[in-house]
Design a protein around this motif. Structure first.
Motif, PDB file in Angstrom:
ATOM      1  N   SER A  70      34.805  38.779  44.223  1.00 20.30           N
ATOM      2  CA  SER A  70      35.174  39.583  43.059  1.00 20.30           C
ATOM      3  C   SER A  70      36.669  39.529  42.744  1.00 20.30           C
ATOM      4  CB  SER A  70      34.753  41.044  43.282  1.00 20.30           C
ATOM      5  OG  SER A  70      35.360  41.581  44.436  1.00 20.30           O
ATOM      6  N   TYR A  71      37.469  38.986  43.666  1.00 19.46           N
ATOM      7  CA  TYR A  71      38.912  38.899  43.433  1.00 19.46           C
ATOM      8  C   TYR A  71      39.373  37.472  43.139  1.00 19.46           C
ATOM      9  CZ  TYR A  71      39.049  43.656  45.243  1.00 19.46           C
ATOM     10  OH  TYR A  71      38.849  45.002  45.427  1.00 19.46           O
ATOM     11  N   ARG A  72      38.450  36.541  43.114  1.00 17.83           N
ATOM     12  CA  ARG A  72      38.814  35.142  42.875  1.00 17.83           C
ATOM     13  C   ARG A  72      38.962  34.878  41.384  1.00 17.83           C
ATOM     14  NH1 ARG A  72      34.001  32.719  46.702  1.00 17.83           N
ATOM     15  NH2 ARG A  72      34.571  33.879  48.601  1.00 17.83           N
TER      16      ARG A  72
ATOM     17  N   TRP B 213      49.619  38.035  47.194  1.00 18.15           N
ATOM     18  CA  TRP B 213      49.365  38.139  48.633  1.00 18.15           C
ATOM     19  C   TRP B 213      49.971  36.966  49.391  1.00 18.15           C
ATOM     20  CZ3 TRP B 213      44.180  38.936  46.087  1.00 18.15           C
ATOM     21  CH2 TRP B 213      43.943  40.292  45.845  1.00 18.15           C
TER      22      TRP B 213
ATOM     23  N   ALA C 180      49.174  45.208  44.798  1.00 21.20           N
ATOM     24  CA  ALA C 180      48.887  44.243  45.857  1.00 21.20           C
ATOM     25  C   ALA C 180      49.714  44.562  47.099  1.00 21.20           C
ATOM     26  CB  ALA C 180      49.195  42.828  45.381  1.00 21.20           C
TER      27      ALA C 180
ATOM     28  N   LEU D  69      45.429  36.673  41.201  1.00 20.92           N
ATOM     29  CA  LEU D  69      45.987  37.672  42.115  1.00 20.92           C
ATOM     30  C   LEU D  69      46.522  37.067  43.414  1.00 20.92           C
ATOM     31  CD1 LEU D  69      43.202  40.422  41.790  1.00 20.92           C
ATOM     32  CD2 LEU D  69      45.314  40.194  40.462  1.00 20.92           C
ATOM     33  N   SER D  70      46.029  35.882  43.779  1.00 24.05           N
ATOM     34  CA  SER D  70      46.352  35.310  45.089  1.00 24.05           C
ATOM     35  C   SER D  70      47.850  35.143  45.311  1.00 24.05           C
ATOM     36  CB  SER D  70      45.652  33.957  45.255  1.00 24.05           C
ATOM     37  OG  SER D  70      44.250  34.105  45.204  1.00 24.05           O
TER      38      SER D  70
ATOM     39  N   TYR E  90      45.157  43.479  50.311  1.00 23.18           N
ATOM     40  CA  TYR E  90      44.617  44.680  49.675  1.00 23.18           C
ATOM     41  C   TYR E  90      45.006  44.759  48.199  1.00 23.18           C
ATOM     42  CZ  TYR E  90      43.528  46.342  54.356  1.00 23.18           C
ATOM     43  OH  TYR E  90      43.012  46.460  55.619  1.00 23.18           O
ATOM     44  N   TRP E  91      44.041  45.202  47.394  1.00 23.54           N
ATOM     45  CA  TRP E  91      44.281  45.469  45.973  1.00 23.54           C
ATOM     46  C   TRP E  91      43.906  46.922  45.712  1.00 23.54           C
ATOM     47  CZ3 TRP E  91      46.911  43.168  42.314  1.00 23.54           C
ATOM     48  CH2 TRP E  91      46.735  43.567  40.977  1.00 23.54           C
TER      49      TRP E  91
ATOM     50  N   ALA F   4      40.654  42.939  50.012  1.00 26.37           N
ATOM     51  CA  ALA F   4      40.221  41.888  49.094  1.00 26.37           C
ATOM     52  C   ALA F   4      40.104  40.530  49.773  1.00 26.37           C
ATOM     53  CB  ALA F   4      41.211  41.784  47.924  1.00 26.37           C
TER      54      ALA F   4
ATOM     55  N   LEU G  55      39.256  34.938  50.068  1.00 23.74           N
ATOM     56  CA  LEU G  55      39.206  36.123  49.209  1.00 23.74           C
ATOM     57  C   LEU G  55      37.753  36.493  48.937  1.00 23.74           C
ATOM     58  CD1 LEU G  55      41.834  35.649  46.320  1.00 23.74           C
ATOM     59  CD2 LEU G  55      41.994  37.146  48.318  1.00 23.74           C
TER      60      LEU G  55
ATOM     61  N   LYS H 127      41.359  35.385  39.302  1.00 27.75           N
ATOM     62  CA  LYS H 127      42.024  36.402  38.482  1.00 27.75           C
ATOM     63  C   LYS H 127      43.549  36.322  38.560  1.00 27.75           C
ATOM     64  CE  LYS H 127      38.154  39.650  38.737  1.00 27.75           C
ATOM     65  NZ  LYS H 127      37.704  41.032  39.076  1.00 27.75           N
TER      66      LYS H 127
END
Length: 224
Positions: free
Chosen positions: A164-166, A174, A84, A170-171, A140-141, A146, A161, A168
């Motif tokens: 496809s990145y929601r 960032w 990330a 990951l937020s 960015y991922w 992203a 976002l 998961k």
């Protein structure tokens, strides 16, 4: 004696929606009467605990509840991941492509009196303005864009976002990176404004150590 203006013109939304748009500066019978005597689309923000009787009497309808997450450096929980990263050097067209249609659950899209296409354009224009003043972080991922976070001062004003990145988890990488950078740049706290119905974002801010204040119910009215 001239009438004291209790509504203010909002030219940025007027340009998008093609009708005059206004925001009431106070919650009072006088302000509501002035609004209903003025052609256009009107917005008012009121305390959730306030008596709403006057709003309904004057034809206003509920659209959303906003809350303000806020956090300082001592409370912010920063988490890192090697895949990330954030950057202010971004491809404008990629950012705009991710923005378009990303806010379908916002109050403008939920207002049955406003066209969805114009609501999309409102956010597209807002992002363009932030890009022009270099106030957008690309998220960015593994080097692929992203999402984005637009900011003004210490305020995260526009973020999204790619689908496809929601969902998961990951937020947090960032958001904590952007908040950490803003807090390093002479800001004592960072804040935002989000819909209380967007539980994914509410939970994100909670996980990062944010507290919440200033809840506001948003009501709209269309005067033909």
């Amino acid at each position: 004696m001239s009438q004291v203006p209790l509504i203010k013109f909002t030219p940025w939304d007027t340009a998008v929606f093609g009708i005059s748009t206004w925001e009431l500066v106070e919650y009072s019978a006088a302000a509501l009467q002035q609004a209903t005597q003025t052609v256009g689309h009107h917005t008012i923000k009121v305390d959730p605990l306030a008596d709403k009787r006057l709003l309904y009497e004057y034809g206003f309808y509920y659209c959303d509840t906003l809350i303000e997450p806020h956090c300082n450096a001592d409370r912010l929980r920063v988490t890192h991941h090697s895949d990330a990263s954030i950057s202010k050097e971004n491809d404008t067209e990629q950012l705009l492509a991710q923005c378009h249609g990303a806010f379908t659950h916002g109050r403008f899209h939920r207002d049955f009196n406003l066209p969805k296409a114009a609501s999309n354009l409102r956010y597209d224009n807002w992002l363009r303005q932030l890009i022009e003043v270099q106030q957008v972080y690309g998220l960015y991922w593994q080097g692929v864009l992203a999402g984005f976070i637009g900011y003004s001062g210490n305020n995260l004003v526009l973020h999204a976002l790619a689908e496809s990145y929601r969902g998961k988890g990951l937020s947090k990488y960032w958001w904590s990176a952007v908040c950490s950078e803003l807090l390093t740049n002479e800001h004592k706290q960072v804040k935002s404004s989000i819909s209380a119905t967007n539980l994914a974002v509410v939970n994100l801010y909670v996980s990062l150590g944010f507290s919440f204040n200033n809840p506001q119910d948003i009501y709209h009215c269309l005067v033909p």
